[in-house]
Motif scaffolding. Sequence first.
Motif, PDB file in Angstrom:
ATOM      1  N   VAL A  67       0.863  -1.172   0.000  1.00 44.10           N
ATOM      2  CA  VAL A  67       0.000   0.000   0.000  1.00 44.10           C
ATOM      3  C   VAL A  67       0.901   1.224   0.000  1.00 44.10           C
ATOM      4  N   GLU A  68       0.749   2.046  -1.026  1.00 40.11           N
ATOM      5  CA  GLU A  68       1.511   3.298  -1.134  1.00 40.11           C
ATOM      6  C   GLU A  68       0.496   4.405  -1.373  1.00 40.11           C
ATOM      7  N   GLY A  69       0.088   5.085  -0.305  1.00 44.28           N
ATOM      8  CA  GLY A  69      -0.971   6.080  -0.427  1.00 44.28           C
ATOM      9  C   GLY A  69      -2.262   5.376  -0.800  1.00 44.28           C
ATOM     10  N   ARG A  70      -2.852   5.783  -1.933  1.00 44.97           N
ATOM     11  CA  ARG A  70      -4.083   5.126  -2.394  1.00 44.97           C
ATOM     12  C   ARG A  70      -3.805   3.921  -3.282  1.00 44.97           C
ATOM     13  N   LYS A  71      -2.562   3.732  -3.685  1.00 48.03           N
ATOM     14  CA  LYS A  71      -2.198   2.624  -4.572  1.00 48.03           C
ATOM     15  C   LYS A  71      -2.026   1.339  -3.761  1.00 48.03           C
ATOM     16  N   ARG A  72      -2.795   0.327  -4.153  1.00 50.16           N
ATOM     17  CA  ARG A  72      -2.719  -0.984  -3.510  1.00 50.16           C
ATOM     18  C   ARG A  72      -2.325  -2.014  -4.563  1.00 50.16           C
ATOM     19  N   THR A  73      -1.405  -2.889  -4.176  1.00 48.20           N
ATOM     20  CA  THR A  73      -0.918  -3.914  -5.089  1.00 48.20           C
ATOM     21  C   THR A  73      -1.401  -5.272  -4.603  1.00 48.20           C
ATOM     22  N   TYR A  74      -1.763  -6.136  -5.574  1.00 54.28           N
ATOM     23  CA  TYR A  74      -2.358  -7.432  -5.247  1.00 54.28           C
ATOM     24  C   TYR A  74      -1.578  -8.569  -5.888  1.00 54.28           C
ATOM     25  N   ALA A  75      -1.629  -9.735  -5.233  1.00 51.20           N
ATOM     26  CA  ALA A  75      -1.025 -10.960  -5.761  1.00 51.20           C
ATOM     27  C   ALA A  75      -2.060 -12.076  -5.649  1.00 51.20           C
ATOM     28  N   ILE A  76      -1.996 -13.010  -6.567  1.00 45.43           N
ATOM     29  CA  ILE A  76      -2.894 -14.155  -6.530  1.00 45.43           C
ATOM     30  C   ILE A  76      -2.377 -15.162  -5.507  1.00 45.43           C
ATOM     31  N   THR A  77      -3.268 -15.854  -4.826  1.00 39.92           N
ATOM     32  CA  THR A  77      -2.900 -16.880  -3.856  1.00 39.92           C
ATOM     33  C   THR A  77      -2.974 -18.259  -4.520  1.00 39.92           C
ATOM     34  N   ASP A  78      -2.509 -19.270  -3.820  1.00 44.49           N
ATOM     35  CA  ASP A  78      -2.630 -20.639  -4.344  1.00 44.49           C
ATOM     36  C   ASP A  78      -4.092 -20.997  -4.567  1.00 44.49           C
ATOM     37  N   ARG A  79      -4.938 -20.565  -3.674  1.00 45.83           N
ATOM     38  CA  ARG A  79      -6.382 -20.813  -3.809  1.00 45.83           C
ATOM     39  C   ARG A  79      -6.930 -20.125  -5.068  1.00 45.83           C
ATOM     40  N   GLY A  80      -6.454 -18.906  -5.323  1.00 44.96           N
ATOM     41  CA  GLY A  80      -6.859 -18.187  -6.529  1.00 44.96           C
ATOM     42  C   GLY A  80      -6.390 -18.877  -7.791  1.00 44.96           C
ATOM     43  N   ARG A  81      -5.153 -19.380  -7.774  1.00 42.50           N
ATOM     44  CA  ARG A  81      -4.625 -20.122  -8.932  1.00 42.50           C
ATOM     45  C   ARG A  81      -5.444 -21.382  -9.191  1.00 42.50           C
ATOM     46  N   ALA A  82      -5.821 -22.068  -8.131  1.00 53.87           N
ATOM     47  CA  ALA A  82      -6.606 -23.295  -8.279  1.00 53.87           C
ATOM     48  C   ALA A  82      -7.977 -22.980  -8.891  1.00 53.87           C
ATOM     49  N   LEU A  83      -8.619 -21.922  -8.419  1.00 55.22           N
ATOM     50  CA  LEU A  83      -9.921 -21.550  -8.975  1.00 55.22           C
ATOM     51  C   LEU A  83      -9.768 -21.115 -10.428  1.00 55.22           C
ATOM     52  N   PHE A  84      -8.707 -20.385 -10.736  1.00 53.41           N
ATOM     53  CA  PHE A  84      -8.462 -19.980 -12.130  1.00 53.41           C
ATOM     54  C   PHE A  84      -8.316 -21.210 -13.021  1.00 53.41           C
ATOM     55  N   ARG A  85      -7.498 -22.178 -12.609  1.00 53.72           N
ATOM     56  CA  ARG A  85      -7.293 -23.394 -13.416  1.00 53.72           C
ATOM     57  C   ARG A  85      -8.606 -24.156 -13.594  1.00 53.72           C
ATOM     58  N   GLN A  86      -9.400 -24.233 -12.527  1.00 57.73           N
ATOM     59  CA  GLN A  86     -10.698 -24.912 -12.584  1.00 57.73           C
ATOM     60  C   GLN A  86     -11.612 -24.216 -13.598  1.00 57.73           C
ATOM     61  N   GLU A  87     -11.649 -22.886 -13.561  1.00 54.04           N
ATOM     62  CA  GLU A  87     -12.492 -22.128 -14.488  1.00 54.04           C
ATOM     63  C   GLU A  87     -11.984 -22.257 -15.917  1.00 54.04           C
ATOM     64  N   LEU A  88     -10.680 -22.227 -16.106  1.00 53.93           N
ATOM     65  CA  LEU A  88     -10.109 -22.393 -17.442  1.00 53.93           C
ATOM     66  C   LEU A  88     -10.492 -23.759 -18.018  1.00 53.93           C
ATOM     67  N   SER A  89     -10.425 -24.793 -17.215  1.00 53.91           N
ATOM     68  CA  SER A  89     -10.827 -26.136 -17.664  1.00 53.91           C
ATOM     69  C   SER A  89     -12.306 -26.167 -18.032  1.00 53.91           C
ATOM     70  N   ARG A  90     -13.145 -25.532 -17.223  1.00 54.69           N
ATOM     71  CA  ARG A  90     -14.580 -25.499 -17.480  1.00 54.69           C
ATOM     72  C   ARG A  90     -14.855 -24.791 -18.809  1.00 54.69           C
ATOM     73  N   LEU A  91     -14.177 -23.662 -19.028  1.00 53.43           N
ATOM     74  CA  LEU A  91     -14.380 -22.905 -20.265  1.00 53.43           C
ATOM     75  C   LEU A  91     -13.908 -23.692 -21.489  1.00 53.43           C
ATOM     76  N   LYS A  92     -12.802 -24.403 -21.353  1.00 48.28           N
ATOM     77  CA  LYS A  92     -12.317 -25.234 -22.470  1.00 48.28           C
ATOM     78  C   LYS A  92     -13.340 -26.305 -22.828  1.00 48.28           C
ATOM     79  N   LEU A  93     -13.976 -26.904 -21.815  1.00 47.58           N
ATOM     80  CA  LEU A  93     -15.019 -27.901 -22.072  1.00 47.58           C
ATOM     81  C   LEU A  93     -16.219 -27.271 -22.771  1.00 47.58           C
ATOM     82  N   CYS A  94     -16.581 -26.066 -22.374  1.00 44.85           N
ATOM     83  CA  CYS A  94     -17.690 -25.354 -23.027  1.00 44.85           C
ATOM     84  C   CYS A  94     -17.384 -25.127 -24.505  1.00 44.85           C
TER      85      CYS A  94
END
Length: 105
Positions: A67-94
């Motif tokens: 956090v630098e003043g109003r600027k906030r920086t974010y990183a993905i977590t392992d849980r976020g990566r897992a959900l992303f991979r799950q969604e990517l797989s679902r979209l590929k099936l679609c």
Amino acid sequence: MAKEPLKVLTESMFYVLLSLLRQERCGTEIVRFVDNATAGRVPLGPGTLYTILAKFQEEELIRETAVEGRKRTYAITDRGRALFRQELSRLKLCVADGDREEERT
């Protein structure tokens, strides 16, 4: 009653997680990434972005790293990566289902 965790992502949510896969980013960097990645097809206004970021933090899919003043920086977590991979797989099936059905017509 306990809240149900996210299982399916909206298009905007998908691209926010995608933007964080390789590096940490602040809000304006996320918006720029999504705009470039989608050639402007997925608009990401401040209201949408910060609603998604708050939801993702609540779900522990991302974490704030600086956090630098109003600027906030974010990183993905392992849980976020897992959900992303799950969604990517679902979209590929679609897409595969759509392609298969289209070939039959």
